[in-house]
Scaffold this motif. Structure first.
Motif, short mmCIF file in Angstrom:
data_model
loop_
_atom_site.label_atom_id
_atom_site.label_comp_id
_atom_site.label_asym_id
_atom_site.label_seq_id
_atom_site.Cartn_x
_atom_site.Cartn_y
_atom_site.Cartn_z
N UNK A 1 0.83 -1.19 0.00
CA UNK A 1 0.00 0.00 0.00
C UNK A 1 0.88 1.26 0.00
N UNK A 2 0.29 2.33 -0.46
CA UNK A 2 1.00 3.60 -0.43
C UNK A 2 1.16 4.04 1.03
N UNK A 3 2.36 4.49 1.38
CA UNK A 3 2.63 4.85 2.76
C UNK A 3 3.24 6.24 2.87
N UNK A 4 3.02 6.84 4.02
CA UNK A 4 3.52 8.17 4.31
C UNK A 4 5.04 8.16 4.49
N UNK A 5 5.70 9.20 3.98
CA UNK A 5 7.14 9.35 4.17
C UNK A 5 7.45 10.63 4.95
N UNK A 6 6.95 11.75 4.46
CA UNK A 6 7.27 13.04 5.09
C UNK A 6 6.28 14.08 4.62
N UNK B 1 16.04 11.26 6.05
CA UNK B 1 15.42 12.13 5.04
C UNK B 1 15.19 13.51 5.63
N UNK B 2 15.28 14.54 4.77
CA UNK B 2 15.03 15.91 5.19
C UNK B 2 14.11 16.58 4.17
N UNK B 3 13.02 17.11 4.67
CA UNK B 3 12.08 17.82 3.79
C UNK B 3 12.27 19.32 3.95
N UNK B 4 12.13 20.04 2.86
CA UNK B 4 12.24 21.50 2.88
C UNK B 4 11.41 22.06 1.74
N UNK B 5 11.22 23.35 1.75
CA UNK B 5 10.47 23.97 0.66
C UNK B 5 10.98 25.36 0.36
N UNK B 6 10.81 25.76 -0.90
CA UNK B 6 11.15 27.11 -1.35
C UNK B 6 9.88 27.67 -1.98
N UNK B 7 9.15 28.46 -1.23
CA UNK B 7 7.87 28.96 -1.73
C UNK B 7 8.03 29.96 -2.87
N UNK B 8 9.18 30.59 -2.97
CA UNK B 8 9.42 31.50 -4.10
C UNK B 8 9.51 30.74 -5.41
N UNK B 9 9.91 29.46 -5.32
CA UNK B 9 10.05 28.62 -6.51
C UNK B 9 8.97 27.56 -6.61
N UNK B 10 7.98 27.64 -5.71
CA UNK B 10 6.87 26.66 -5.71
C UNK B 10 7.38 25.22 -5.71
N UNK B 11 8.36 24.95 -4.89
CA UNK B 11 8.99 23.63 -4.91
C UNK B 11 9.24 23.12 -3.49
N UNK C 1 11.36 19.94 -1.53
CA UNK C 1 12.46 19.00 -1.73
C UNK C 1 12.42 17.91 -0.68
N UNK C 2 12.86 16.72 -1.07
CA UNK C 2 13.05 15.62 -0.13
C UNK C 2 14.47 15.11 -0.34
N UNK C 3 15.34 15.46 0.59
CA UNK C 3 16.72 14.97 0.55
C UNK C 3 16.76 13.62 1.24
N UNK C 4 17.19 12.60 0.52
CA UNK C 4 17.21 11.24 1.05
C UNK C 4 18.65 10.77 1.11
N UNK C 5 19.11 10.52 2.32
CA UNK C 5 20.48 10.05 2.55
C UNK C 5 20.46 8.65 3.14
N UNK C 6 21.59 7.98 3.10
CA UNK C 6 21.73 6.64 3.66
C UNK C 6 20.62 5.72 3.15
N UNK C 7 20.40 5.75 1.87
CA UNK C 7 19.30 4.98 1.28
C UNK C 7 19.53 3.49 1.43
N UNK C 8 18.42 2.77 1.60
CA UNK C 8 18.44 1.32 1.76
C UNK C 8 17.64 0.68 0.63
N UNK C 9 17.90 -0.57 0.33
CA UNK C 9 17.07 -1.25 -0.69
C UNK C 9 15.58 -1.21 -0.36
N UNK C 10 15.25 -1.20 0.93
CA UNK C 10 13.84 -1.14 1.34
C UNK C 10 13.19 0.21 1.04
N UNK C 11 13.99 1.20 0.63
CA UNK C 11 13.43 2.49 0.22
C UNK C 11 12.98 2.47 -1.24
N UNK C 12 13.24 1.38 -1.94
CA UNK C 12 12.84 1.26 -3.34
C UNK C 12 11.33 1.34 -3.47
#
Length: 123
Positions: free
Chosen positions: A44-49, A68-78, A80-91
């Motif tokens: 099932x679809x699951x929550x991340x951030x 993971x680190x979430x951030x936003x730039x409202x001036x650019x309407x964007x 971001x989700x920075x994902x570090x130390x990725x694991x195969x289970x993050x696929x």
């Protein structure tokens, strides 16, 4: 109608990093909370951030916390989700979504969804 589009997915080795972006069409972008969800094959679809419209409130799943680190730039309407130390289970396919609630972890509270971006982590 708000259009959101994800980018930045790809293939990475375990312990590597990726930065996902969620770009939105809405001029009043700061009114919307943005959530990231993921769906692996057969699951099932699951929550991340999620992040509130102002960026002051951030929420992470237990599996994302500390990696993971979430951030936003409202001036650019964007968002971001920075994902570090990725694991195969993050696929999974990663989706961003816009909703009225602030940093909600509840899938049903998001109204506008992107098409998703594939993240594959090899061992």
């Amino acid at each position: 109608q708000v259009y959101v589009a994800e980018s930045g997915g790809g293939l990475v080795q375990a312990w590597g990093s990726l930065r996902l972006s969620c770009a939105a069409s809405e001029e009043n972008f700061s009114f919307y909370g943005i959530g990231w969800f993921r769906q692996a094959p057969g699951k099932e679809r699951e929550f991340v951030s999620a992040i509130s419209g102002s960026g002051e409130t951030k929420r992470y799943s237990d599996s994302a916390k500390g990696r993971f680190t979430i951030s936003r730039d409202n001036d650019k309407n964007t968002v971001f989700l920075q994902m570090d130390s990725l694991k195969p289970t993050d696929t999974a396919i990663y989706y961003c979504a816009a909703g009225w609630n602030t940093a909600s972890a509840t899938l049903s509270e998001y109204v506008y969804w992107g098409q998703g971006t594939q993240v594959t982590v090899s061992s």
